[in-house]
Scaffold this motif. Structure first.
Motif, short mmCIF file in Angstrom:
data_model
loop_
_atom_site.label_atom_id
_atom_site.label_comp_id
_atom_site.label_asym_id
_atom_site.label_seq_id
_atom_site.Cartn_x
_atom_site.Cartn_y
_atom_site.Cartn_z
N LEU A 127 0.84 -1.21 0.00
CA LEU A 127 0.00 0.00 0.00
C LEU A 127 0.87 1.25 0.00
O LEU A 127 1.94 1.28 0.62
N PRO A 128 0.44 2.30 -0.69
CA PRO A 128 1.23 3.53 -0.70
C PRO A 128 1.17 4.26 0.63
O PRO A 128 0.09 4.38 1.23
N PRO A 277 -13.86 7.78 9.52
CA PRO A 277 -14.42 6.54 8.98
C PRO A 277 -15.92 6.63 8.70
O PRO A 277 -16.44 5.89 7.86
N ASP A 278 -16.62 7.53 9.41
CA ASP A 278 -18.07 7.61 9.33
C ASP A 278 -18.59 8.63 8.32
O ASP A 278 -19.69 8.48 7.79
N GLY A 308 -15.20 5.22 2.38
CA GLY A 308 -15.10 3.77 2.25
C GLY A 308 -13.73 3.24 2.55
O GLY A 308 -13.45 2.05 2.40
N LYS A 309 -12.84 4.13 2.99
CA LYS A 309 -11.48 3.73 3.37
C LYS A 309 -11.27 4.04 4.86
O LYS A 309 -11.83 4.99 5.39
N TYR A 310 -10.46 3.21 5.50
CA TYR A 310 -10.05 3.46 6.88
C TYR A 310 -8.58 3.87 6.90
O TYR A 310 -7.74 3.22 6.28
N LYS A 311 -8.29 4.93 7.60
CA LYS A 311 -6.90 5.29 7.82
C LYS A 311 -6.28 4.27 8.78
O LYS A 311 -6.90 3.88 9.77
N VAL A 312 -5.06 3.87 8.48
CA VAL A 312 -4.33 2.92 9.32
C VAL A 312 -3.03 3.58 9.77
O VAL A 312 -2.25 4.05 8.94
N ILE A 426 5.55 6.78 12.97
CA ILE A 426 4.25 6.42 12.42
C ILE A 426 4.19 6.78 10.93
O ILE A 426 4.59 7.87 10.54
N LYS A 427 3.72 5.86 10.15
CA LYS A 427 3.33 6.13 8.77
C LYS A 427 1.85 5.78 8.62
O LYS A 427 1.29 5.02 9.43
N SER A 428 1.21 6.31 7.59
CA SER A 428 -0.22 6.08 7.41
C SER A 428 -0.50 5.50 6.04
O SER A 428 0.15 5.86 5.05
N VAL A 429 -1.49 4.60 6.00
CA VAL A 429 -1.99 4.07 4.73
C VAL A 429 -3.51 4.05 4.80
O VAL A 429 -4.10 4.19 5.87
N LEU A 430 -4.14 3.87 3.65
CA LEU A 430 -5.58 3.73 3.58
C LEU A 430 -5.93 2.29 3.23
O LEU A 430 -5.35 1.71 2.31
N LEU A 431 -6.89 1.73 3.96
CA LEU A 431 -7.29 0.33 3.77
C LEU A 431 -8.79 0.29 3.50
O LEU A 431 -9.57 0.97 4.17
#
Length: 446
Positions: A127-128, A277-278, A308-312, A426-431
């Motif tokens: 994931l980017p 998320p909501d 429709g994506k969750y930040k991780v 910390i890095k972040s991706v979208l799932l």
């Protein structure tokens, strides 16, 4: 009369005070008390703790907070919602049950929400990374944790199943406060306009004492009364989404249009597109009206369809930092501190210490803004050297070099401290939200 509820913010970060939460539970006439205690890196650190102790990994102050608050909340019919479960909501649930039994509490139902741990879903996914566009595989062997920001839905379900206490891991901060609103007023999870309002409410409450004047205060410019007795905020909201912020009468701090405006802008990138998320909330038309002292009406929040994506948040072992500090006082303190920095810099260079970053600061002179401020010569200063390395052995050398200044450096140095610490970054991706599967488990005391 429109149905209304009152929600109190009992903590704005993991180490926050307990007394304001007790005041809310005793005198706030609230129905919900929310402890928001999970910062970006906190859960990665908690995952490390859980590796050492499989029963650990939840907030270190969980026991203290529940020992102080659980009985009064139960007596006053107040439900508790918190993300103090961190990396281990199930163990946290069992600890709360243990505390409740020790306090003689009966008829208590506790819910633990899991499913935010998505390490298996993101490892090797390619994931980017949001911050730099690189593939997550570039740090795959350094990853410690990966936790998705869950939304309000599982919390609402737990409330519908009569939970008195809800303990979660990673959940979007506003969702902790919005869940009671959705449950009490039966708002739809597809009513994005109202979800935008709920997100504004949650965002204003999530940092507790910040919105009642704590972080706002600046003596002589923005004076705030009785900060040592700072009261934490309460939101009162009705079924139509009309709400105001206030605090318990007689507590310190203040609730004003200005304190609310500062908190509204806190950690906001795009006010028209605050992504959760909501909902994608729109804060751009929010306005505040001072109804009376320490009571502010909030209007104008809205929202639109979620992504429709969750930040991780992906926690990973980045590096080690070695640090050494030493103080100098009296005439010429700045010159001696600068000489100390020059000596250590030369020493680290000559010994071939490998590092990726180094700072040489004089605290009280240039550690915050560099050499840009004109000022008179301070009487006392502290020299600080921090170096980022790839291993703890090299990091340790930094403090050792500073310590040698006692006898090998400028005159009058004292108070040396030295330390090394691992940097958990910390890095972040979208799932895709379909890959995140929240679960709820319950335990009950009859």
């Amino acid at each position: 009369m429109k149905k209304t509820i009152r929600i109190g913010s009992g903590a704005g970060y993991s180490g926050d005070r307990i007394e304001p939460a007790i005041v809310l539970a005793e005198s706030g006439n609230i129905q919900y008390l929310v402890f928001e205690c999970l910062a970006e890196r906190t859960i990665a650190l908690a995952q490390q703790q859980r590796k050492t102790n499989p029963d650990g990994g939840y907030d270190p102050l969980l026991s203290y907070r529940f020992e102080k608050c659980l009985s009064v909340c139960k007596d006053n019919g107040i439900k508790i919602i918190t993300n103090m479960g961190a990396a281990n909501p199930l163990s946290a649930m069992e600890k709360i049950k243990e505390i409740a039994i020790s306090l003689g509490i009966k008829n208590l139902k506790i819910a633990a929400i899991t499913g935010d741990d998505v390490l298996n879903q993101v490892k090797g996914s390619g994931l980017p990374i949001l911050e730099n566009g690189e593939s997550l595989d570039s740090i795959d062997d350094q990853i410690i944790s990966a936790n998705a920001y869950l939304g309000a839905k599982p919390l609402v379900e737990a409330l519908k199943n009569d939970a008195d206490v809800i303990i979660t891991g990673r959940v979007a901060d506003p969702a902790l406060f919005m869940a009671p609103v959705l449950y009490e007023f039966n708002w739809s999870l597809e009513d994005f306009e109202r979800l935008g309002i709920g997100t504004v409410l949650g965002h204003l409450l999530e940092c507790a004492g910040q919105v009642t004047g704590g972080y706002f205060s600046d003596p002589g410019y923005k004076d705030v009364p009785d900060l040592a007795n700072l009261g934490f905020p309460i939101a009162e909201i009705n079924e139509d989404g009309e709400f105001f912020l206030t605090k318990v009468e007689g507590t310190g701090g203040m609730v004003t249009k200005a304190t609310c405006k500062e908190q509204l802008l806190y950690e906001i990138h795009d006010p028209q597109n605050y992504i959760t998320p909501d909902v994608i909330a729109d804060f751009s038309q929010v306005s505040f009206e001072q109804v009376k002292k320490d009571k502010v009406a909030v209007k104008g929040g809205s929202g639109k369809t979620k992504t429709g994506k969750y930040k991780v948040s992906v926690g990973y072992s980045d590096s080690f930092i070695g640090e050494g500090q030493i103080s100098y006082g009296g005439p010429g303190a700045v010159s001696r501190a600068q000489l100390a920095l020059d000596i250590v810099k030369e020493r680290l260079k000559s010994t071939g210490l490998e590092h990726t970053e180094a700072r040489y600061d004089i605290i009280g002179v240039n550690s915050l803004h560099g050499n840009n401020l004109s000022q008179s010569e301070p009487y006392e200063v502290r020299a600080r050297i921090t170096v980022r390395t790839s291993n703890p052995e090299d990091a340790k050398k930094v403090g050792n070099e500073v310590e040698t200044l006692y006898t090998n450096g400028p005159a009058g140095g004292g108070g040396v401290t030295k330390s090394i610490r691992e940097v958990i970054a910390i890095k972040s991706v979208l799932l895709d939200e379909n890959l995140v599967k929240p679960e709820i488990q319950y335990t009950q005391i009859q």
